[in-house]
Design an enzyme around this catalytic site. Structure first.
Site, PDB file in Angstrom:
ATOM      1  N   PHE A 122       3.542  15.315 -12.897  1.00 27.50           N
ATOM      2  CA  PHE A 122       2.136  15.047 -13.164  1.00 27.50           C
ATOM      3  C   PHE A 122       1.327  16.105 -12.416  1.00 27.50           C
ATOM      4  O   PHE A 122       1.311  16.109 -11.187  1.00 27.50           O
ATOM      5  CB  PHE A 122       1.897  13.631 -12.630  1.00 27.50           C
ATOM      6  CG  PHE A 122       0.511  13.089 -12.529  1.00 27.50           C
ATOM      7  CD1 PHE A 122       0.054  12.187 -13.465  1.00 27.50           C
ATOM      8  CD2 PHE A 122      -0.309  13.394 -11.450  1.00 27.50           C
ATOM      9  CE1 PHE A 122      -1.196  11.609 -13.322  1.00 27.50           C
ATOM     10  CE2 PHE A 122      -1.561  12.820 -11.312  1.00 27.50           C
ATOM     11  CZ  PHE A 122      -2.007  11.925 -12.265  1.00 27.50           C
ATOM     12  N   PRO A 127      -4.890  23.409  -5.265  1.00 29.94           N
ATOM     13  CA  PRO A 127      -4.894  23.834  -3.859  1.00 29.94           C
ATOM     14  C   PRO A 127      -6.205  23.593  -3.127  1.00 29.94           C
ATOM     15  O   PRO A 127      -6.207  23.230  -1.957  1.00 29.94           O
ATOM     16  CB  PRO A 127      -4.555  25.323  -3.946  1.00 29.94           C
ATOM     17  CG  PRO A 127      -3.734  25.440  -5.178  1.00 29.94           C
ATOM     18  CD  PRO A 127      -4.326  24.447  -6.146  1.00 29.94           C
ATOM     19  N   GLN A 339       8.657   2.750  18.605  1.00 31.03           N
ATOM     20  CA  GLN A 339       8.454   2.336  19.999  1.00 31.03           C
ATOM     21  C   GLN A 339       9.560   1.383  20.445  1.00 31.03           C
ATOM     22  O   GLN A 339      10.076   1.492  21.566  1.00 31.03           O
ATOM     23  CB  GLN A 339       7.082   1.675  20.149  1.00 31.03           C
ATOM     24  CG  GLN A 339       6.656   1.449  21.587  1.00 31.03           C
ATOM     25  CD  GLN A 339       6.280   2.742  22.301  1.00 31.03           C
ATOM     26  OE1 GLN A 339       6.031   3.755  21.652  1.00 31.03           O
ATOM     27  NE2 GLN A 339       6.269   2.715  23.629  1.00 31.03           N
ATOM     28  N   GLY A 342      12.640   3.219  21.178  1.00 29.92           N
ATOM     29  CA  GLY A 342      12.554   4.133  22.302  1.00 29.92           C
ATOM     30  C   GLY A 342      13.001   5.530  21.919  1.00 29.92           C
ATOM     31  O   GLY A 342      12.671   6.039  20.849  1.00 29.92           O
ATOM     32  N   GLU A 366      -1.726   9.944  -3.650  1.00 34.07           N
ATOM     33  CA  GLU A 366      -2.283   9.117  -4.732  1.00 34.07           C
ATOM     34  C   GLU A 366      -3.581   8.416  -4.298  1.00 34.07           C
ATOM     35  O   GLU A 366      -3.807   7.249  -4.591  1.00 34.07           O
ATOM     36  CB  GLU A 366      -1.249   8.102  -5.238  1.00 34.07           C
ATOM     37  CG  GLU A 366      -0.069   8.785  -5.898  1.00 34.07           C
ATOM     38  CD  GLU A 366       0.542   8.018  -7.044  1.00 34.07           C
ATOM     39  OE1 GLU A 366      -0.162   7.208  -7.681  1.00 34.07           O
ATOM     40  OE2 GLU A 366       1.730   8.229  -7.306  1.00 34.07           O
ATOM     41  N   THR A 368      -6.385   9.003  -0.857  1.00 35.19           N
ATOM     42  CA  THR A 368      -6.394   8.741   0.584  1.00 35.19           C
ATOM     43  C   THR A 368      -6.946   7.355   0.882  1.00 35.19           C
ATOM     44  O   THR A 368      -7.571   6.706   0.035  1.00 35.19           O
ATOM     45  CB  THR A 368      -7.256   9.779   1.311  1.00 35.19           C
ATOM     46  OG1 THR A 368      -8.618   9.613   0.867  1.00 35.19           O
ATOM     47  CG2 THR A 368      -6.795  11.197   1.031  1.00 35.19           C
TER      48      THR A 368
END
Length: 385
Positions: A122, A127, A339, A342, A366, A368
């Site tokens: 698609f 740019p 987290q 670790g 797709e 933001t």
């Protein structure tokens, strides 16, 4: 969570087993080498996953879009690169041809796209365009006799340069509307067409097993009958495609979020600190509880959006909500899972390390998160104030 009927549940379980038994054992090595998973794609094609929402007369499975979403979620629980390959091939490659194509275009392309023998892409983003699709579009297509002559470039295009990519739908300026705005149309460009150049693949933070490239067109000529749908309706077509695609990306995001929960639950039972499994400690328990809440909420959001879509009701707002909530859930869960693990969470050999790298694009691709908020506000009538 709403109970799935037997058909949906059987599909979900089948793909869950495929992701666990086929994808999981090999994807870490493929990811490290940034290698496209051709064998996995071949097997998914044999399972019919690329033709789920396409009617049987075109080689599809005759299912619906929600079935596709369930597949994307289960695949993304293990790896998002594989999931986005299916999402882009179906939502962005095959569905526009099915929705807007002529009988001849459907007969030519859909059987190979639905079988997984061929992938479609698609070509919308440019740019310098970003979220301002019509304003930033520079690619043009001029009708010269019985051929379109295309010039311009596209950026961040998924599935556009694999060995099995067969066709790209390209949005291009084909003239000027009566109101002075750009007339945008969609034209099907087969791979290998002279003047159509595919760049080397991008070096990406995540989705390392997914194919993503920049495309360029220099006096690229295709037959006039390669116009997809009506001339001047290209932007409207892509808006509809993106609304549907946002539900699909939400499902993929939920899969990643659920994968973070799955991996964390396993790890906190095995990893011991200060004399106990780390899951014994309330700080870890609460973190995983929050991860489960986010995942559950996001799943309900995309289920609801898909339900409205299948019922033929307006679903733009619900799709935007699902995409926003699920993208945030994926990013937050990936951070928390890293987290919990670790130092091991920072290693690519562990799934949560890959999840962390793959999650950020879900707040960008797709549409933001900021675009989703804009769409939601617009649907609430706030843009008219």
């Amino acid at each position: 969570m709403p109970k799935l009927n037997d058909e949906y549940e059987d599909l979900r379980k089948t793909v869950e087993a495929f992701a666990r038994d086929v994808v999981a054992p090999v994807i870490g090595d493929l990811y490290e080498r940034e290698e496209f998973p051709y064998d996995i794609v071949r097997q998914m094609g044999a399972m019919g996953l690329f033709g789920l929402p396409i009617p049987e007369e075109y080689g599809g499975m005759g299912g619906d879009y929600f079935a596709l979403c369930l597949v994307l979620e289960e695949l993304a629980r293990v790896d998002s690169s594989v999931s986005i390959t299916v999402e882009a091939a179906v939502s962005l490659g095959a569905m526009p041809i099915y929705r807007f194509g002529t009988a001849e275009q459907r007969a030519t392309w859909l059987p190979r796209l639905t079988s997984g023998e061929m992938l479609g892409a698609f070509g919308l983003t440019e740019p310098g365009g970003g979220s301002d699709v019509p304003g930033g579009m520079r690619t043009t297509a001029v009708l010269d006799g019985d051929e379109w002559v295309i010039n311009g470039s596209k950026a961040f295009i998924t599935n556009s340069g694999t060995d099995i990519t067969g066709v790209v739908g390209v949005a291009a300026i084909t003239g000027e509307r009566a109101d002075g705005k750009k007339e945008i149309s969609t034209i099907l460009v087969p791979s290998g067409t002279p003047g159509f150049t595919v760049s080397k693949k991008y070096s990406k933070v995540g989705w390392n097993c997914s194919d993503t490239r920049e495309l360029s067109f220099s006096d690229c000529r295709v037959p006039a009958e390669n116009l997809l749908g009506e001339r001047g309706r290209g932007y409207a077509q892509f808006l509809q495609t993106l609304d549907e695609g946002r539900i699909a990306i939400a499902a993929l995001s939920v899969g990643l979020a659920q994968g973070c929960v799955d991996e964390s639950l396993r790890y906190v039972r095995e990893r011991r600190a200060f004399g106990h499994p780390i899951g014994h400690y309330q700080a870890i328990q609460f973190k995983i509880a929050d991860m489960e809440v986010r995942t559950h909420t996001a799943r309900l959001a995309y289920y609801h959006a898909a339900e409205k879509m299948l019922a033929g009701e307006p679903f733009k707002k619900e799709a935007a909500i699902a995409k926003l909530v699920a993208g945030d859930a994926a990013m937050d869960n990936a951070r928390d899972a890293t987290q919990i693990f670790g130092g091991y969470g920072f290693m690519n050999e562990y799934p949560v390390g890959r999840f962390y790298r793959d999650a950020k694009i879900l707040e960008i691709g797709e549409g933001t998160s900021e675009v989703q908020r804009m769409l939601i506000a617009r649907e609430l009538g706030l843009s008219d104030l």
